[in-house]
Design a protein around this motif. Structure first.
Motif, PDB file in Angstrom:
ATOM      1  N   VAL A 192       0.873  -1.176   0.000  1.00 27.32           N
ATOM      2  CA  VAL A 192       0.000   0.000   0.000  1.00 27.32           C
ATOM      3  C   VAL A 192       0.911   1.227   0.000  1.00 27.32           C
ATOM      4  O   VAL A 192       1.758   1.380   0.897  1.00 27.32           O
ATOM      5  N   SER A 193       0.748   2.109  -0.980  1.00 26.05           N
ATOM      6  CA  SER A 193       1.629   3.259  -1.154  1.00 26.05           C
ATOM      7  C   SER A 193       0.822   4.548  -1.136  1.00 26.05           C
ATOM      8  O   SER A 193      -0.332   4.586  -1.583  1.00 26.05           O
ATOM      9  N   ILE A 194       1.438   5.598  -0.606  1.00 26.02           N
ATOM     10  CA  ILE A 194       0.871   6.952  -0.651  1.00 26.02           C
ATOM     11  C   ILE A 194       1.907   7.840  -1.325  1.00 26.02           C
ATOM     12  O   ILE A 194       3.057   7.922  -0.877  1.00 26.02           O
ATOM     13  N   ARG A 195       1.497   8.491  -2.389  1.00 27.64           N
ATOM     14  CA  ARG A 195       2.417   9.355  -3.133  1.00 27.64           C
ATOM     15  C   ARG A 195       1.941  10.799  -2.987  1.00 27.64           C
ATOM     16  O   ARG A 195       0.795  11.114  -3.300  1.00 27.64           O
ATOM     17  N   PHE A 196       2.858  11.670  -2.502  1.00 29.13           N
ATOM     18  CA  PHE A 196       2.578  13.087  -2.333  1.00 29.13           C
ATOM     19  C   PHE A 196       3.316  13.855  -3.425  1.00 29.13           C
ATOM     20  O   PHE A 196       4.552  13.874  -3.458  1.00 29.13           O
TER      21      PHE A 196
END
Length: 562
Positions: free
Chosen positions: A548-552
């Motif tokens: 699970v990845s979060i890209r800002f």
């Protein structure tokens, strides 16, 4: 489409006519040159010479084997077990030749004792071969070929006697053949018969091999009837003859058949044009009908059925355009429904949380007071358990409120290594109890602007989900990296993964696969990530874990330092 049809029609009409004219001219020009006596005689002489060379090569190979195999024990039952590694390698090298099936060994009474490889020649087949006339060739015997059979190709045996322990042989090297062991090459008869293939003239001359047993074979080693019309018969060996058969193609003049060929060609060309027209028309109609049916599905509200694709370039381009329109329309409708659904769920969750939290607060206060005043230890324990359950319900209500009315993020610089270290410190004890290894991969001084509390809440939820996916131990990685002017934070594990049919629904509110879950964890993470300008993605391969990845992205109010 009409232009393509015109070109195909012209090619279909002209190509057969031009090809026929060219083939007619080249065929008869070549035929005249091939039928001259001088060329036929030259090719026949070359074929006879090649025939002799082929047999001489096998004779030299057989002589080399005779020189090496002079141990009496080899020519007995089980003689293969007495071979030295060198002799066995020699047999392997010999048997791998394309012209041979293998090597046969015979005892002093000329009985077949064994072959290499095993089964290359059986005693029954050898007995049938002995019934055919044998001839001498350069000190060896040519036996066979065996009578033809449907289940195996014919073979020819080239056999030579072996002198053992000072035995005598005559001048041609054969000795007393009836009382001397022997070695034989099991020759592929079709490779010998194929030598005459160079004399083949399609439709005019067919070469044959006539053998002493009265049988006749073609160039692939198949038994054929004896030719009726011979243009030549040439001796190769005693009783072996190369025969050339003339077919009826030369008896009937080609000019007498030319008129019929031209009529058939014109008729075939016209039929071919008609068939092309029918095929193209039906194919175009079928493609357009399928496209119209797909468009009607979209018009009737069916946005799940893909538009039928076509192999035609023009129709395919149209179908792809309609397919893109279907995808875009589907996304717009889905986005609208999602917004409405989120708003409805938010209002419902906020109302429920407000109505439930007030009595829960009263219950919690009352329980805490009762715990302080209760003298009985067992009763206090029961009240404490009830307090824990009320606290758990209060946390669920808190999650509902976070989902329904998440507060606006207050962005600030966050040093990612420190954030990840603090998270691992909180969950290390739980991970150790589950035999889970936590690994942090993060560059030093990696900084991102976001709400610290909300980002911590997102990552904590993701780490706890990963631990829950590894009840029997495993590994969890917390990765952070700068990619293409973005910061990507990832939590990955090597657990069972997420099935494909669940991957698109795990961020939906209240969707859960856990018996005690509320289905709000990933939904809240997704909402908070969007509030902070990020994008949450899930990748998983069943049986290999999930990521699970979060890209800002870098934008207003955001900054990337590495």
């Amino acid at each position: 489409m009409s232009s393509r049809y015109l070109w195909v029609s012209l090619l279909a009409a002209l190509v057969p006519l031009l090809s026929f004219a060219a083939l007619y001219d080249s065929y008869f020009s070549e035929l005249v040159s091939r039928l001259t006596d001088e060329r036929l005689a030259t090719r026949t002489a070359a074929t006879k010479n090649e025939f002799q060379v082929y047999l001489n090569e096998r004779r030299y190979e057989l002589a080399a084997l005779v020189d090496q195999f002079d141990t009496p024990g080899i020519f007995t039952e089980g003689g293969s077990d007495q071979l030295s590694p060198t002799l066995r390698d020699l047999l392997i090298l010999q048997a791998e030749q394309k012209a041979l099936y293998g090597v046969a060994f015979f005892d002093a009474d000329q009985n077949l004792v064994w072959t290499f490889p095993d089964g290359a020649l059986t005693r029954e087949r050898y007995d049938r071969m002995k019934a055919t006339p044998a001839i001498d060739f350069e000190g060896a015997q040519l036996i066979g070929p065996e009578p033809p059979s449907w289940d195996r190709p014919p073979v020819l045996l080239m056999k030579q006697s072996v002198a053992l322990n000072g035995g005598t042989v005559n001048q041609n090297g054969t000795g007393d053949r009836d009382h001397t062991p022997a070695i034989g090459l099991i020759v592929r008869f079709n490779s010998l018969a194929a030598i005459a293939g160079s004399l083949q003239v399609d439709g005019v001359i067919r070469p044959r091999l006539s053998l002493p047993d009265g049988r006749t074979y073609d160039t692939v080693g198949q038994l054929v009837s004896s030719p009726e019309t011979l243009v030549g018969s040439y001796p190769l060996l005693p009783g072996w003859y190369l025969e050339l058969e003339q077919t009826r193609a030369l008896v009937e003049p080609s000019s007498a058949r030319m008129r019929y060929v031209l009529i058939l060609l014109v008729t075939g060309t016209a039929s071919f044009l008609l068939i092309i027209h029918l095929v193209i028309s039906r194919r175009l109609k079928r493609q357009m009908d399928a496209l119209i049916e797909s468009v009607e599905h979209v018009a009737n509200g069916d946005l799940e059925t893909p538009v039928a694709q076509s192999s035609s370039r023009e129709v395919k381009a149209l179908a792809e355009s309609i397919e893109r329109m279907r995808h875009q329309l589907k996304q717009v409708i889905r986005s609208t429904l999602e917004v409405d659904r989120q708003a409805s769920l938010g209002k419902l969750a906020a109302g429920l949380a407000h109505d439930i939290r007030n009595p829960l607060t009263t219950m919690l206060t009352t329980l805490q007071a009762l715990i302080k005043r209760e003298p009985n230890a067992s009763h206090r324990e029961m009240l404490a358990m009830l307090e824990d359950e009320v606290q758990r319900v209060n946390e669920v209500i808190g999650n509902l409120l976070n989902f329904a009315r998440p507060r606006e993020p207050q962005a600030e610089p966050i040093l990612v290594p420190q954030l990840l270290d603090s998270l691992t410190a909180l969950v290390t004890a739980s991970a150790r109890r589950q035999n889970v290894t936590l690994t942090v991969n993060c560059p030093a001084n990696l900084t991102v602007h976001a709400d610290a509390g909300q980002l911590r809440q997102i990552l904590m939820n993701l780490v706890l989900n990963a631990l829950q996916a590894l009840p029997h131990g495993g590994q969890v990685w917390l990765d952070a990296e700068a990619i293409d002017q973005t910061v990507r934070l990832s939590v990955r594990d090597n657990g069972p993964g997420i099935p494909e049919h669940q991957r698109q629904r795990v961020i939906e509110p209240f969707f859960t696969t856990k018996s005690t879950g509320t289905g709000l964890g990933l939904a809240i993470c997704h909402t908070l990530a969007v509030k902070n300008g990020g994008r949450l993605t899930i990748e998983s391969t069943p049986g290999q874990g999930a990521t699970v990845s979060i890209r800002f992205p870098i934008g207003e109010g955001m900054e990337l330092e590495a």
